[in-house]
Scaffold this active site. Structure first.
Site, mmCIF file in Angstrom:
data_model
loop_
_atom_site.group_PDB
_atom_site.id
_atom_site.type_symbol
_atom_site.label_atom_id
_atom_site.label_comp_id
_atom_site.label_asym_id
_atom_site.label_seq_id
_atom_site.Cartn_x
_atom_site.Cartn_y
_atom_site.Cartn_z
ATOM 1 N N SER A 42 0.827 -1.210 0.000
ATOM 2 C CA SER A 42 0.000 0.000 0.000
ATOM 3 C C SER A 42 0.862 1.262 0.000
ATOM 4 O O SER A 42 0.360 2.360 -0.234
ATOM 5 C CB SER A 42 -0.941 0.004 1.215
ATOM 6 O OG SER A 42 -0.261 -0.397 2.399
ATOM 7 N N ASP A 80 5.275 -7.091 2.595
ATOM 8 C CA ASP A 80 4.334 -7.489 1.544
ATOM 9 C C ASP A 80 5.095 -7.878 0.277
ATOM 10 O O ASP A 80 5.918 -7.090 -0.212
ATOM 11 C CB ASP A 80 3.418 -6.310 1.202
ATOM 12 C CG ASP A 80 1.980 -6.530 1.626
ATOM 13 O OD1 ASP A 80 1.614 -7.676 1.936
ATOM 14 O OD2 ASP A 80 1.231 -5.538 1.647
ATOM 15 N N LYS A 110 4.150 -11.605 3.492
ATOM 16 C CA LYS A 110 2.714 -11.787 3.244
ATOM 17 C C LYS A 110 2.460 -11.777 1.752
ATOM 18 O O LYS A 110 3.065 -10.999 1.021
ATOM 19 C CB LYS A 110 1.907 -10.665 3.922
ATOM 20 C CG LYS A 110 0.390 -10.769 3.680
ATOM 21 C CD LYS A 110 -0.398 -9.740 4.479
ATOM 22 C CE LYS A 110 -0.386 -8.362 3.865
ATOM 23 N NZ LYS A 110 -1.013 -8.295 2.513
ATOM 24 N N GLU A 112 -0.899 -12.343 -1.316
ATOM 25 C CA GLU A 112 -2.344 -12.370 -1.539
ATOM 26 C C GLU A 112 -2.755 -13.616 -2.309
ATOM 27 O O GLU A 112 -1.980 -14.137 -3.122
ATOM 28 C CB GLU A 112 -2.778 -11.136 -2.336
ATOM 29 C CG GLU A 112 -2.518 -9.819 -1.626
ATOM 30 C CD GLU A 112 -2.938 -8.611 -2.471
ATOM 31 O OE1 GLU A 112 -3.573 -8.800 -3.534
ATOM 32 O OE2 GLU A 112 -2.627 -7.482 -2.060
ATOM 33 N N GLU A 179 -9.431 -9.170 4.720
ATOM 34 C CA GLU A 179 -9.704 -7.760 4.428
ATOM 35 C C GLU A 179 -11.087 -7.593 3.823
ATOM 36 O O GLU A 179 -11.413 -8.207 2.807
ATOM 37 C CB GLU A 179 -8.638 -7.193 3.467
ATOM 38 C CG GLU A 179 -8.886 -5.730 3.126
ATOM 39 C CD GLU A 179 -7.748 -5.066 2.356
ATOM 40 O OE1 GLU A 179 -7.924 -3.896 1.962
ATOM 41 O OE2 GLU A 179 -6.699 -5.702 2.137
#
Length: 214
Positions: A42, A80, A110, A112, A179
């Site tokens: 982000s 991330d 991490k 996704e 999320e």
């Protein structure tokens, strides 16, 4: 440490988690006693002014992660994995996760994605790197999801997220971030988790802790 985090779960004490992208904020979060810090991709939007997370590179992530690590030497810091540094293949995922750990001193990485990414999680964990899954609204896939909105509101999608969570847990993820999923679904996944910490980001209070984007 991981044992510390799992001990908090066993005692029913919520885990604190914030995003951070640079040294001064990392220093303040450390002083405040924040237990986990996420150097999120982000940073594409919050620090670099992009409209999404997609342009963020591994070099961007490593530079920011190094700064955060220096500011927060005792927090559990997670990096991330940026877009397309793990999707192409298991080998690509292991190589990039290894580089991330070696160059930035992260405690875990991490990535996704659900069951389709379970083999990437397994490969990374088998290589000795702690891995965290991320389900629900996954910003790297926001185009395919139709925008930034709640995921899993209908029964079929909710069941897929539930199954994805179990697949990631079986693959060796020690933690899963949910999320923007409905709070009832988050509660169900948290109750069914056996050896996995479930964290909420806009998914209600019924998880083992909360992540907020700072």
């Amino acid at each position: 440490s991981l044992p510390y985090l799992f001990e908090k779960v066993s005692k029913g004490e919520p885990i604190t988690w914030l995003t951070c992208y640079e040294y001064p904020t990392a220093y303040l979060q450390e002083q405040a006693g924040i237990e986990m810090i996420l150097v999120g991709d982000s940073l594409g939007m919050t620090m670099l002014g992009y409209e999404s997370t997609l342009p963020v590179t591994m070099d961007d992530m490593i530079r920011h992660s190094q700064a955060v690590r220096r500011g927060a030497p005792t927090a559990f810091v997670i990096g991330d994995m940026p877009y397309m540094t793990y999707q192409p293949s298991v080998e690509t995922a292991i190589r990039n996760a290894g580089r991330f750990m070696a160059e930035s001193g992260m405690d875990a990485i991490k990535l996704e994605g659900g069951a389709a990414m379970a083999d990437r999680i397994k490969g990374i964990v088998d290589a000795g790197i702690p891995a965290i899954g991320h389900l629900g609204l996954t910003p790297q896939s926001v185009s395919a999801l139709g925008g930034f909105k709640v995921q899993g509101k209908d029964a079929a999608l909710a069941k897929k997220i539930l199954d994805d969570a179990k697949a990631l847990e079986k693959a060796g993820a020690f933690m899963i971030l949910l999320e923007l999923v409905p709070d009832r679904l988050c509660k169900l996944i948290t109750e069914r988790a056996e050896n996995c910490i479930i964290m909420s980001l806009g998914s209600g209070p019924n998880a083992h802790g909360q992540l907020l984007i700072y």
